[in-house]
Design a protein around this motif. Structure first.
Motif, PDB file in Angstrom:
ATOM      1  N   LEU A   1       0.831  -1.206   0.000  1.00  0.00           N
ATOM      2  CA  LEU A   1       0.000   0.000   0.000  1.00  0.00           C
ATOM      3  C   LEU A   1       0.866   1.257   0.000  1.00  0.00           C
ATOM      4  O   LEU A   1       0.507   2.271  -0.614  1.00  0.00           O
ATOM      5  N   GLY A   2       1.995   1.192   0.699  1.00  0.00           N
ATOM      6  CA  GLY A   2       2.911   2.320   0.704  1.00  0.00           C
ATOM      7  C   GLY A   2       3.508   2.566  -0.669  1.00  0.00           C
ATOM      8  O   GLY A   2       3.748   3.719  -1.059  1.00  0.00           O
ATOM      9  N   TRP A   3       3.752   1.463  -1.407  1.00  0.00           N
ATOM     10  CA  TRP A   3       4.257   1.616  -2.774  1.00  0.00           C
ATOM     11  C   TRP A   3       3.209   2.290  -3.663  1.00  0.00           C
ATOM     12  O   TRP A   3       3.525   3.197  -4.446  1.00  0.00           O
ATOM     13  N   ILE A   4       1.954   1.863  -3.515  1.00  0.00           N
ATOM     14  CA  ILE A   4       0.874   2.493  -4.283  1.00  0.00           C
ATOM     15  C   ILE A   4       0.760   3.966  -3.919  1.00  0.00           C
ATOM     16  O   ILE A   4       0.525   4.833  -4.771  1.00  0.00           O
ATOM     17  N   ARG A   5       0.964   4.260  -2.632  1.00  0.00           N
ATOM     18  CA  ARG A   5       0.919   5.657  -2.198  1.00  0.00           C
ATOM     19  C   ARG A   5       2.005   6.473  -2.889  1.00  0.00           C
ATOM     20  O   ARG A   5       1.764   7.604  -3.339  1.00  0.00           O
ATOM     21  N   GLU A   6       3.214   5.909  -2.974  1.00  0.00           N
ATOM     22  CA  GLU A   6       4.307   6.622  -3.634  1.00  0.00           C
ATOM     23  C   GLU A   6       4.007   6.846  -5.114  1.00  0.00           C
ATOM     24  O   GLU A   6       4.296   7.915  -5.662  1.00  0.00           O
ATOM     25  N   CYS A   7       3.412   5.845  -5.746  1.00  0.00           N
ATOM     26  CA  CYS A   7       3.123   5.950  -7.180  1.00  0.00           C
ATOM     27  C   CYS A   7       2.000   6.940  -7.465  1.00  0.00           C
ATOM     28  O   CYS A   7       1.923   7.494  -8.574  1.00  0.00           O
ATOM     29  N   SER A   8       1.132   7.150  -6.496  1.00  0.00           N
ATOM     30  CA  SER A   8      -0.020   8.037  -6.716  1.00  0.00           C
ATOM     31  C   SER A   8       0.057   9.294  -5.864  1.00  0.00           C
ATOM     32  O   SER A   8      -0.968   9.908  -5.566  1.00  0.00           O
ATOM     33  N   SER A   9       1.266   9.675  -5.461  1.00  0.00           N
ATOM     34  CA  SER A   9       1.427  10.830  -4.570  1.00  0.00           C
ATOM     35  C   SER A   9       0.961  12.139  -5.212  1.00  0.00           C
ATOM     36  O   SER A   9       0.682  13.111  -4.507  1.00  0.00           O
ATOM     37  N   TRP A  10       0.860  12.163  -6.535  1.00  0.00           N
ATOM     38  CA  TRP A  10       0.449  13.379  -7.235  1.00  0.00           C
ATOM     39  C   TRP A  10      -1.062  13.589  -7.189  1.00  0.00           C
ATOM     40  O   TRP A  10      -1.550  14.671  -7.525  1.00  0.00           O
ATOM     41  N   LEU A  11      -1.812  12.583  -6.787  1.00  0.00           N
ATOM     42  CA  LEU A  11      -3.264  12.724  -6.697  1.00  0.00           C
ATOM     43  C   LEU A  11      -3.634  13.526  -5.455  1.00  0.00           C
ATOM     44  O   LEU A  11      -2.970  13.414  -4.404  1.00  0.00           O
ATOM     45  N   PRO A  12      -4.708  14.318  -5.489  1.00  0.00           N
ATOM     46  CA  PRO A  12      -5.010  15.257  -4.395  1.00  0.00           C
ATOM     47  C   PRO A  12      -5.385  14.610  -3.067  1.00  0.00           C
ATOM     48  O   PRO A  12      -5.109  15.169  -2.012  1.00  0.00           O
ATOM     49  N   ASN A  13      -6.008  13.440  -3.099  1.00  0.00           N
ATOM     50  CA  ASN A  13      -6.510  12.835  -1.856  1.00  0.00           C
ATOM     51  C   ASN A  13      -5.675  11.652  -1.381  1.00  0.00           C
ATOM     52  O   ASN A  13      -6.104  10.905  -0.491  1.00  0.00           O
ATOM     53  N   THR A  14      -4.487  11.483  -1.947  1.00  0.00           N
ATOM     54  CA  THR A  14      -3.667  10.327  -1.586  1.00  0.00           C
ATOM     55  C   THR A  14      -3.291  10.335  -0.106  1.00  0.00           C
ATOM     56  O   THR A  14      -3.417   9.315   0.594  1.00  0.00           O
ATOM     57  N   ASP A  15      -2.832  11.473   0.400  1.00  0.00           N
ATOM     58  CA  ASP A  15      -2.400  11.528   1.800  1.00  0.00           C
ATOM     59  C   ASP A  15      -3.569  11.314   2.756  1.00  0.00           C
ATOM     60  O   ASP A  15      -3.422  10.626   3.778  1.00  0.00           O
ATOM     61  N   ALA A  16      -4.734  11.883   2.429  1.00  0.00           N
ATOM     62  CA  ALA A  16      -5.908  11.704   3.281  1.00  0.00           C
ATOM     63  C   ALA A  16      -6.316  10.231   3.338  1.00  0.00           C
ATOM     64  O   ALA A  16      -6.651   9.704   4.411  1.00  0.00           O
ATOM     65  N   LEU A  17      -6.283   9.551   2.188  1.00  0.00           N
ATOM     66  CA  LEU A  17      -6.618   8.122   2.160  1.00  0.00           C
ATOM     67  C   LEU A  17      -5.594   7.302   2.933  1.00  0.00           C
ATOM     68  O   LEU A  17      -5.945   6.342   3.622  1.00  0.00           O
ATOM     69  N   TRP A  18      -4.327   7.698   2.843  1.00  0.00           N
ATOM     70  CA  TRP A  18      -3.274   6.993   3.570  1.00  0.00           C
ATOM     71  C   TRP A  18      -3.485   7.114   5.077  1.00  0.00           C
ATOM     72  O   TRP A  18      -3.350   6.131   5.808  1.00  0.00           O
ATOM     73  N   GLN A  19      -3.820   8.308   5.544  1.00  0.00           N
ATOM     74  CA  GLN A  19      -4.068   8.498   6.965  1.00  0.00           C
ATOM     75  C   GLN A  19      -5.266   7.685   7.438  1.00  0.00           C
ATOM     76  O   GLN A  19      -5.271   7.161   8.558  1.00  0.00           O
ATOM     77  N   GLU A  20      -6.281   7.572   6.592  1.00  0.00           N
ATOM     78  CA  GLU A  20      -7.449   6.756   6.940  1.00  0.00           C
ATOM     79  C   GLU A  20      -7.061   5.283   7.048  1.00  0.00           C
ATOM     80  O   GLU A  20      -7.526   4.571   7.940  1.00  0.00           O
ATOM     81  N   LEU A  21      -6.224   4.827   6.135  1.00  0.00           N
ATOM     82  CA  LEU A  21      -5.770   3.438   6.197  1.00  0.00           C
ATOM     83  C   LEU A  21      -4.981   3.173   7.471  1.00  0.00           C
ATOM     84  O   LEU A  21      -5.124   2.115   8.096  1.00  0.00           O
TER      85      LEU A  21
END
Length: 235
Positions: free
Chosen positions: A115-135
């Motif tokens: 999931l962290g790898w997916i986060r790195e690949c999609s870091s340019w999307l606006p809600n990536t960090d918010a979704l990561w914090q929810e996870l």
């Protein structure tokens, strides 16, 4: 389909091929970087003294900070600081071990690596960090619920407060990898996140205690694969 094919109504060409290949190369580089960071964290774990707490093997971290966490990939290792052993009573320590056992049971370090790898690949999307914090908070709530079904939930809430309060005064050796390679009791415990976890423990919520796989999760996973249907439109 070649550079002369179509995807739906759009013509493909060398530019689209170059963009796709460049994206794949970037994703592989990010994966290699995360793997290297994980390997470094495992090396840090291996130098810690190994001992036993009851029937459980643990690694002792030589620091006064209050820290306990699973570190690794599929077969993670439990790392506990000497400060935690000296500061918590046996009853509170039991709740910490139960929480970390929850992380091990659900293989959180392994799944959050990907999931962290997916986060790195999609870091340019606006809600990536918010979704990561929810996870992260959902991961901790699940481990809390796992522990609360085996130990006293109030004692677990007290242990969480103690660990979080000491974390503001000192940092542990694994702070750089805490979100992905380390599933620790104090993870995602700032501000409203901490309040949410404490409230869940006080209410003794049971929504995550079922350890059996739920078919609904697989349905959601299959739903996420729907974009693959676009392959049918390649000519």
């Amino acid at each position: 389909m070649g550079t002369q094919g179509k995807m739906g109504m759009w013509q493909t060409g060398c530019l689209s091929y170059g963009f796709a290949i460049g994206s794949l190369v970037l994703f592989v580089v990010l994966l290699v970087r995360l793997t290297y960071q994980g390997w470094q964290s495992l090396r840090s774990v291996k130098v810690c003294t190994e001992t036993k707490l009851g029937n459980q093997k643990v690694r002792l971290l030589d620091t006064a900070a209050l820290f306990a966490g699973q570190i690794g990939f599929w077969k993670s290792e439990l790392v506990i600081s000497k400060g935690l052993l000296q500061s918590l009573s046996p009853a509170h320590l039991e709740t910490v071990l139960a929480h970390e056992q929850g992380h091990y049971y659900y293989r959180d370090t392994f799944w959050f690596f990907w999931l962290g790898w997916i986060r790195e690949c999609s870091s340019w999307l606006p809600n990536t960090d918010a979704l990561w914090q929810e996870l992260l908070i959902l991961r901790e709530l699940r481990a809390d619920a796992y522990a609360a079904s085996r130990v006293d939930n109030l004692l677990l809430a007290e242990s969480l407060l103690l660990v979080v309060s000491f974390q503001t005064q000192s940092e542990n050796n694994f702070s750089s990898c805490a979100e992905i390679f380390c599933a620790a009791l104090g993870s995602s415990s700032e501000g409203t996140r901490l309040e949410q976890r404490i409230e869940a423990l006080l209410n003794h919520q049971q929504q995550f205690t079922n350890a059996q796989p739920c078919s609904q999760y697989w349905h959601n996973f299959l739903l996420a694969l729907l974009p693959l249907i676009t392959v049918l439109f390649h000519q």
